[in-house]
Design a protein around this motif. Structure first.
Motif, PDB file in Angstrom:
ATOM      1  N   ALA A 116       6.331  31.122  20.127  1.00  0.00           N
ATOM      2  CA  ALA A 116       6.451  32.325  20.952  1.00  0.00           C
ATOM      3  C   ALA A 116       5.938  33.526  20.161  1.00  0.00           C
ATOM      4  O   ALA A 116       5.764  33.469  18.942  1.00  0.00           O
ATOM      5  CB  ALA A 116       7.901  32.560  21.375  1.00  0.00           C
ATOM      6  N   GLY A 117       5.736  34.627  20.881  1.00  0.00           N
ATOM      7  CA  GLY A 117       5.368  35.880  20.238  1.00  0.00           C
ATOM      8  C   GLY A 117       3.872  36.076  20.118  1.00  0.00           C
ATOM      9  O   GLY A 117       3.082  35.470  20.843  1.00  0.00           O
ATOM     10  N   VAL A 118       3.480  36.936  19.184  1.00  0.00           N
ATOM     11  CA  VAL A 118       2.077  37.293  19.019  1.00  0.00           C
ATOM     12  C   VAL A 118       1.589  36.926  17.624  1.00  0.00           C
ATOM     13  O   VAL A 118       2.361  36.873  16.669  1.00  0.00           O
ATOM     14  CB  VAL A 118       1.860  38.800  19.269  1.00  0.00           C
ATOM     15  CG1 VAL A 118       2.218  39.152  20.711  1.00  0.00           C
ATOM     16  CG2 VAL A 118       2.673  39.656  18.309  1.00  0.00           C
ATOM     17  N   ALA A 119       0.296  36.692  17.537  1.00  0.00           N
ATOM     18  CA  ALA A 119      -0.278  36.225  16.284  1.00  0.00           C
ATOM     19  C   ALA A 119      -1.128  37.272  15.576  1.00  0.00           C
ATOM     20  O   ALA A 119      -1.284  37.221  14.357  1.00  0.00           O
ATOM     21  CB  ALA A 119      -1.133  34.981  16.534  1.00  0.00           C
ATOM     22  N   ASP A 120      -1.680  38.233  16.321  1.00  0.00           N
ATOM     23  CA  ASP A 120      -2.606  39.176  15.712  1.00  0.00           C
ATOM     24  C   ASP A 120      -1.906  40.458  15.283  1.00  0.00           C
ATOM     25  O   ASP A 120      -0.744  40.701  15.606  1.00  0.00           O
ATOM     26  CB  ASP A 120      -3.747  39.502  16.669  1.00  0.00           C
ATOM     27  CG  ASP A 120      -3.266  40.217  17.921  1.00  0.00           C
ATOM     28  OD1 ASP A 120      -2.143  39.895  18.405  1.00  0.00           O
ATOM     29  OD2 ASP A 120      -3.974  41.115  18.403  1.00  0.00           O
ATOM     30  N   ARG A 121      -2.617  41.276  14.562  1.00  0.00           N
ATOM     31  CA  ARG A 121      -2.054  42.518  14.042  1.00  0.00           C
ATOM     32  C   ARG A 121      -1.712  43.507  15.147  1.00  0.00           C
ATOM     33  O   ARG A 121      -0.702  44.208  15.076  1.00  0.00           O
ATOM     34  CB  ARG A 121      -3.059  43.158  13.071  1.00  0.00           C
ATOM     35  CG  ARG A 121      -2.556  44.398  12.376  1.00  0.00           C
ATOM     36  CD  ARG A 121      -3.563  44.877  11.345  1.00  0.00           C
ATOM     37  NE  ARG A 121      -3.038  45.973  10.562  1.00  0.00           N
ATOM     38  CZ  ARG A 121      -3.642  46.501   9.516  1.00  0.00           C
ATOM     39  NH1 ARG A 121      -4.839  46.029   9.137  1.00  0.00           N
ATOM     40  NH2 ARG A 121      -3.103  47.502   8.851  1.00  0.00           N
ATOM     41  N   ILE A 160      -1.842  28.800  13.237  1.00  0.00           N
ATOM     42  CA  ILE A 160      -1.357  28.460  11.904  1.00  0.00           C
ATOM     43  C   ILE A 160      -1.105  29.748  11.132  1.00  0.00           C
ATOM     44  O   ILE A 160      -1.604  30.816  11.494  1.00  0.00           O
ATOM     45  CB  ILE A 160      -2.340  27.547  11.128  1.00  0.00           C
ATOM     46  CG1 ILE A 160      -3.724  28.172  11.043  1.00  0.00           C
ATOM     47  CG2 ILE A 160      -2.394  26.177  11.781  1.00  0.00           C
ATOM     48  CD1 ILE A 160      -4.735  27.364  10.233  1.00  0.00           C
ATOM     49  N   ALA A 161      -0.314  29.660  10.077  1.00  0.00           N
ATOM     50  CA  ALA A 161       0.036  30.833   9.280  1.00  0.00           C
ATOM     51  C   ALA A 161       0.112  30.457   7.815  1.00  0.00           C
ATOM     52  O   ALA A 161       0.283  29.283   7.466  1.00  0.00           O
ATOM     53  CB  ALA A 161       1.376  31.418   9.747  1.00  0.00           C
ATOM     54  N   ASN A 162       0.000  31.468   6.973  1.00  0.00           N
ATOM     55  CA  ASN A 162       0.222  31.266   5.544  1.00  0.00           C
ATOM     56  C   ASN A 162       1.691  30.894   5.342  1.00  0.00           C
ATOM     57  O   ASN A 162       2.594  31.635   5.741  1.00  0.00           O
ATOM     58  CB  ASN A 162      -0.118  32.555   4.798  1.00  0.00           C
ATOM     59  CG  ASN A 162      -0.117  32.423   3.287  1.00  0.00           C
ATOM     60  OD1 ASN A 162      -0.403  33.388   2.599  1.00  0.00           O
ATOM     61  ND2 ASN A 162       0.205  31.258   2.751  1.00  0.00           N
ATOM     62  N   GLU A 210     -11.780  28.100  10.745  1.00  0.00           N
ATOM     63  CA  GLU A 210     -10.399  28.050  11.235  1.00  0.00           C
ATOM     64  C   GLU A 210      -9.712  29.419  11.211  1.00  0.00           C
ATOM     65  O   GLU A 210      -8.574  29.546  11.655  1.00  0.00           O
ATOM     66  CB  GLU A 210      -9.572  27.073  10.385  1.00  0.00           C
ATOM     67  CG  GLU A 210     -10.147  25.675  10.265  1.00  0.00           C
ATOM     68  CD  GLU A 210     -10.087  24.899  11.567  1.00  0.00           C
ATOM     69  OE1 GLU A 210      -9.399  25.332  12.500  1.00  0.00           O
ATOM     70  OE2 GLU A 210     -10.758  23.854  11.645  1.00  0.00           O
ATOM     71  N   PHE A 211     -10.389  30.436  10.713  1.00  0.00           N
ATOM     72  CA  PHE A 211      -9.751  31.736  10.542  1.00  0.00           C
ATOM     73  C   PHE A 211      -9.229  32.320  11.861  1.00  0.00           C
ATOM     74  O   PHE A 211      -8.229  33.037  11.871  1.00  0.00           O
ATOM     75  CB  PHE A 211     -10.727  32.735   9.909  1.00  0.00           C
ATOM     76  CG  PHE A 211     -10.900  32.591   8.415  1.00  0.00           C
ATOM     77  CD1 PHE A 211     -10.412  31.476   7.740  1.00  0.00           C
ATOM     78  CD2 PHE A 211     -11.556  33.566   7.689  1.00  0.00           C
ATOM     79  CE1 PHE A 211     -10.595  31.326   6.373  1.00  0.00           C
ATOM     80  CE2 PHE A 211     -11.731  33.438   6.320  1.00  0.00           C
ATOM     81  CZ  PHE A 211     -11.247  32.320   5.659  1.00  0.00           C
ATOM     82  N   HIS A 212      -9.899  32.022  12.960  1.00  0.00           N
ATOM     83  CA  HIS A 212      -9.489  32.603  14.249  1.00  0.00           C
ATOM     84  C   HIS A 212      -8.109  32.123  14.688  1.00  0.00           C
ATOM     85  O   HIS A 212      -7.473  32.754  15.534  1.00  0.00           O
ATOM     86  CB  HIS A 212     -10.516  32.250  15.334  1.00  0.00           C
ATOM     87  CG  HIS A 212     -10.533  30.788  15.697  1.00  0.00           C
ATOM     88  ND1 HIS A 212     -11.134  29.820  14.906  1.00  0.00           N
ATOM     89  CD2 HIS A 212     -10.001  30.131  16.761  1.00  0.00           C
ATOM     90  CE1 HIS A 212     -10.991  28.639  15.472  1.00  0.00           C
ATOM     91  NE2 HIS A 212     -10.308  28.788  16.582  1.00  0.00           N
ATOM     92  N   ARG A 213      -7.630  31.035  14.073  1.00  0.00           N
ATOM     93  CA  ARG A 213      -6.311  30.502  14.450  1.00  0.00           C
ATOM     94  C   ARG A 213      -5.180  31.050  13.589  1.00  0.00           C
ATOM     95  O   ARG A 213      -4.018  30.732  13.827  1.00  0.00           O
ATOM     96  CB  ARG A 213      -6.304  28.973  14.313  1.00  0.00           C
ATOM     97  CG  ARG A 213      -7.314  28.255  15.178  1.00  0.00           C
ATOM     98  CD  ARG A 213      -6.971  26.785  15.284  1.00  0.00           C
ATOM     99  NE  ARG A 213      -7.176  26.043  14.053  1.00  0.00           N
ATOM    100  CZ  ARG A 213      -6.257  25.277  13.488  1.00  0.00           C
ATOM    101  NH1 ARG A 213      -5.030  25.178  14.007  1.00  0.00           N
ATOM    102  NH2 ARG A 213      -6.523  24.607  12.378  1.00  0.00           N
ATOM    103  N   VAL A 214      -5.488  31.839  12.567  1.00  0.00           N
ATOM    104  CA  VAL A 214      -4.485  32.244  11.582  1.00  0.00           C
ATOM    105  C   VAL A 214      -3.739  33.487  12.051  1.00  0.00           C
ATOM    106  O   VAL A 214      -4.341  34.500  12.398  1.00  0.00           O
ATOM    107  CB  VAL A 214      -5.137  32.510  10.216  1.00  0.00           C
ATOM    108  CG1 VAL A 214      -4.079  32.909   9.192  1.00  0.00           C
ATOM    109  CG2 VAL A 214      -5.892  31.274   9.735  1.00  0.00           C
ATOM    110  N   ALA A 215      -2.424  33.408  12.023  1.00  0.00           N
ATOM    111  CA  ALA A 215      -1.590  34.559  12.389  1.00  0.00           C
ATOM    112  C   ALA A 215      -1.644  35.622  11.301  1.00  0.00           C
ATOM    113  O   ALA A 215      -1.630  35.311  10.108  1.00  0.00           O
ATOM    114  CB  ALA A 215      -0.145  34.109  12.601  1.00  0.00           C
ATOM    115  N   HIS A 216      -1.717  36.865  11.717  1.00  0.00           N
ATOM    116  CA  HIS A 216      -1.700  37.990  10.782  1.00  0.00           C
ATOM    117  C   HIS A 216      -0.278  38.174  10.255  1.00  0.00           C
ATOM    118  O   HIS A 216       0.685  38.239  11.023  1.00  0.00           O
ATOM    119  CB  HIS A 216      -2.178  39.268  11.469  1.00  0.00           C
ATOM    120  CG  HIS A 216      -2.295  40.437  10.555  1.00  0.00           C
ATOM    121  ND1 HIS A 216      -1.221  41.246  10.252  1.00  0.00           N
ATOM    122  CD2 HIS A 216      -3.343  40.928   9.852  1.00  0.00           C
ATOM    123  CE1 HIS A 216      -1.606  42.188   9.409  1.00  0.00           C
ATOM    124  NE2 HIS A 216      -2.895  42.016   9.147  1.00  0.00           N
TER     125      HIS A 216
END
Length: 383
Positions: free
Chosen positions: A46-51, A62-64, A202-208
């Motif tokens: 749930a929620g948002v992934a971008d800045r 995906i996330a760090n 794959e960078f477009h899938r990474v959550a900020h």
């Protein structure tokens, strides 16, 4: 907040608790996965992934995962031990001769994995760009003298140096970059969406990643913060701020690309739960090596984190009596939290594997209360 994904009706209370995380306006995005005996019973996001908050967290976001990465490196090393390519109790210098400098000739892989080697930090100031230079960082560690004597059984968590120390041994023993070893030995065989050294595609899938404001955390977090702000030469300060780019690089392309198996693994909750399921069902390690990994090696006051910690080999072990150091389930639980809240662990007694990932970093230095609450509730739903 609209929660996406799947949950077994037995775990409806857990789904509601996950949704309730978003009542706090600072919670941006998160994912949760629970597997029991290899079966996925909860897989939510749930929620948002971008800045900017305009892109929804997706099934494949995906996330760090920060220090949730360390057990992946440890298991890779233990697989090489099983193959006879590494030895837990042989001097590191046998494979990495330069490492013997500055009084390190007797340090072993076992000591590196359980944070007893005395190398949690580098004293000599490093440039910010050194963070991305493998040769510069391993050379700095070759030159570094231990912060305490090797015969001293004390321990101090190595938040970032762990990655170069263990990673260099993976490189030399396995003949490939640490992230490539982890992918070949763990991620691909188990079908995990987990990466150390992320491809640009794959960078477009990474959550900020963002940090929360206004919460100083518990006493342990405040104690560590005070030291890092007031004692620039202290072990704890050096561990987190040398190179000075450690704490502000998680959204940079250079960080994502780096093969740093202490702190820059990228994945989702599904990959964390799947990893621990792979340990519980024997697909990653034989029973005797898993037992070695998860038995107590270090316990007591941590010289880096300034709070009690308890470690096996590359994993954190449960301390049920300490609020900031328990996974919230059984006393045999093992795993690893990541900076700011993400967490993966297993509870062997329940055959439970747990993964929680967030891009909203909290201030806690061990277990985040969000992950703990969800873990406890998972146990209650199961019991």
């Amino acid at each position: 907040m609209q929660v996406q994904g799947y949950f077994d009706l037995k775990f409806e209370a857990l789904k509601e608790a996950f949704a309730a995380l978003f009542e706090d306006g600072q919670t941006r995005g998160a994912a949760l996965c629970v597997q029991i005996g290899g079966e996925t019973v909860v897989d939510l996001w749930a929620g948002v992934a971008d800045r900017e908050g305009s892109e929804a967290w997706q099934s494949d976001t995906i996330a760090n995962l920060f220090s949730c990465t360390k057990p992946f490196a440890a298991v890779t090393a233990l697989q090489l031990v099983e193959e006879g390519k590494l030895d837990l109790d042989a001097p590191v210098a046998r494979l990495w001769p330069e490492f013997a400098a500055a009084g390190k000739a007797r340090i072993t892989l076992r000591q590196l994995l359980c944070h007893q080697a005395g190398l949690p930090a580098i004293r000599a100031p490093l440039a910010p760009e050194a963070l991305y230079d493998w040769q510069a960082m391993t050379a700095a560690l070759v030159a570094e003298a231990p912060w305490w004597e090797s015969h001293d059984k004390g321990h101090g968590y190595a938040p970032i140096t762990f990655g170069w120390l263990v990673g260099e041994l993976l490189r030399r023993a396995d003949g490939r970059e640490p992230g490539d070893s982890i992918a070949a030995r763990i991620a691909r065989p188990l079908g995990l969406d987990f990466h150390v050294g992320l491809d640009d595609a794959e960078f477009h899938r990474v959550a900020h990643i963002g940090r929360g404001k206004g919460n100083l955390g518990d006493a342990a977090a405040q104690r560590l913060l005070k030291v890092t702000l007031s004692e620039p030469e202290a072990l704890s300060t050096r561990a987190f701020t040398n190179p000075p780019s450690i704490l502000n690089s998680s959204n940079k392309p250079e960080w994502r690309r780096m093969h740093q198996p202490a702190a820059n693994g990228h994945g989702n909750a599904r990959s964390l739960a799947g990893f621990y399921t792979g340990l519980l069902d024997g697909r990653l390690l034989p029973a005797e090596l898993l037992n070695e990994m998860t038995r107590e090696h270090s316990c007591g006051e941590d010289r880096t984190l300034l709070t009690p910690t308890r470690f096996g080999l590359g994993c954190m072990l449960d301390q049920p009596a300490l609020a900031n150091a328990t996974f919230g389930l059984g006393p045999k639980a093992f795993g690893h939290p990541g900076a700011g809240g993400s967490c993966g662990f297993a509870d062997p007694e329940r055959e439970l594997a747990f993964g929680f990932v967030t891009n909203s970093l909290g201030p806690y230095i061990l277990m985040d209360p969000r992950a703990q609450k969800l873990a406890r509730l998972a146990g209650e739903c199961l019991d």
